[in-house]
Scaffold this motif. Sequence first.
Motif, PDB file in Angstrom:
ATOM      1  N   ALA A 239      47.572 -16.002   6.396  1.00 43.59           N
ATOM      2  CA  ALA A 239      47.706 -14.563   6.640  1.00 43.59           C
ATOM      3  C   ALA A 239      49.167 -14.164   6.778  1.00 43.59           C
ATOM      4  O   ALA A 239      49.613 -13.167   6.191  1.00 43.59           O
TER       5      ALA A 239
ATOM      6  N   PRO B  85      44.118 -20.576   8.217  1.00 42.63           N
ATOM      7  CA  PRO B  85      43.953 -19.146   7.960  1.00 42.63           C
ATOM      8  C   PRO B  85      45.068 -18.269   8.538  1.00 42.63           C
ATOM      9  O   PRO B  85      45.490 -17.298   7.902  1.00 42.63           O
TER      10      PRO B  85
ATOM     11  N   TYR C 184      42.399 -14.606   2.854  1.00 40.84           N
ATOM     12  CA  TYR C 184      42.167 -14.860   4.278  1.00 40.84           C
ATOM     13  C   TYR C 184      42.318 -13.592   5.116  1.00 40.84           C
ATOM     14  O   TYR C 184      41.783 -13.521   6.228  1.00 40.84           O
ATOM     15  N   THR C 185      43.052 -12.624   4.618  1.00 38.90           N
ATOM     16  CA  THR C 185      43.262 -11.393   5.388  1.00 38.90           C
ATOM     17  C   THR C 185      42.223 -10.328   5.065  1.00 38.90           C
ATOM     18  O   THR C 185      42.328  -9.204   5.571  1.00 38.90           O
TER      19      THR C 185
ATOM     20  N   LEU D 101      40.575 -11.533  11.486  1.00 39.67           N
ATOM     21  CA  LEU D 101      40.314 -12.972  11.551  1.00 39.67           C
ATOM     22  C   LEU D 101      39.453 -13.341  12.753  1.00 39.67           C
ATOM     23  O   LEU D 101      38.675 -14.295  12.697  1.00 39.67           O
TER      24      LEU D 101
END
Length: 212
Positions: A152, A148, A184-185, A43
């Motif tokens: 995650a 995010p 998101y990951t 991220l």
Amino acid sequence: MSLPESLPARMFLLAFDTDTNRLTSRSQLGLVLRAAALAELYLTERVTDTGGRARAASDARPTGDPVLDDLADQIAAHRPRAWHRWIGRHERATVRAVREQLAAGHHLTIEHRALLPDRVEPRDRHAVRQYAETVRGALRQSPARTDPRTAAVLALAARGEVKTVVSRRERREYRRTLDELAVYTGPVADALRKAVQTKRTVAATTATAAGS
């Protein structure tokens, strides 16, 4: 009391059942913490995906977090490897490192006992319970509106089967939402699922061989 910032530290606290004050998901906790560290590095663009393999960014600066920086250094020191292989390495050491980090930050109390396992408890169960509710709340909102980092945590809790965050029923009921949150990951959430399945298969094979 505020919660720690790092995703591995938060995942460790979320694995506590705040009703019984016991740590759950012990068999896969190391995998979940490794995945959380990878997700945070991803991220923050300190680690990138190259053909399905983790590669350290050439211009990445240290985070100041020993758990994250140690993993980033490991990745930088090796040729790119599949994400699930990084998740499956040094599980126990990662659990110890995160536990010590939380204790040093006064988020955990640890009672060392001579004949029994250490008694480990979060200092602020109310804060952990509130955070867990916030994370679970993302199941009932649009993935596009989810922070995010929260996305995650929720996706990794589902893939890592951390039942204090996402129950088996919720994993089935919200499968599509969880798949969208896992984006998101990057590749990390699916790599965690593969690492959990691999560990389970190895354990079953070992048990069968021992019993034959």
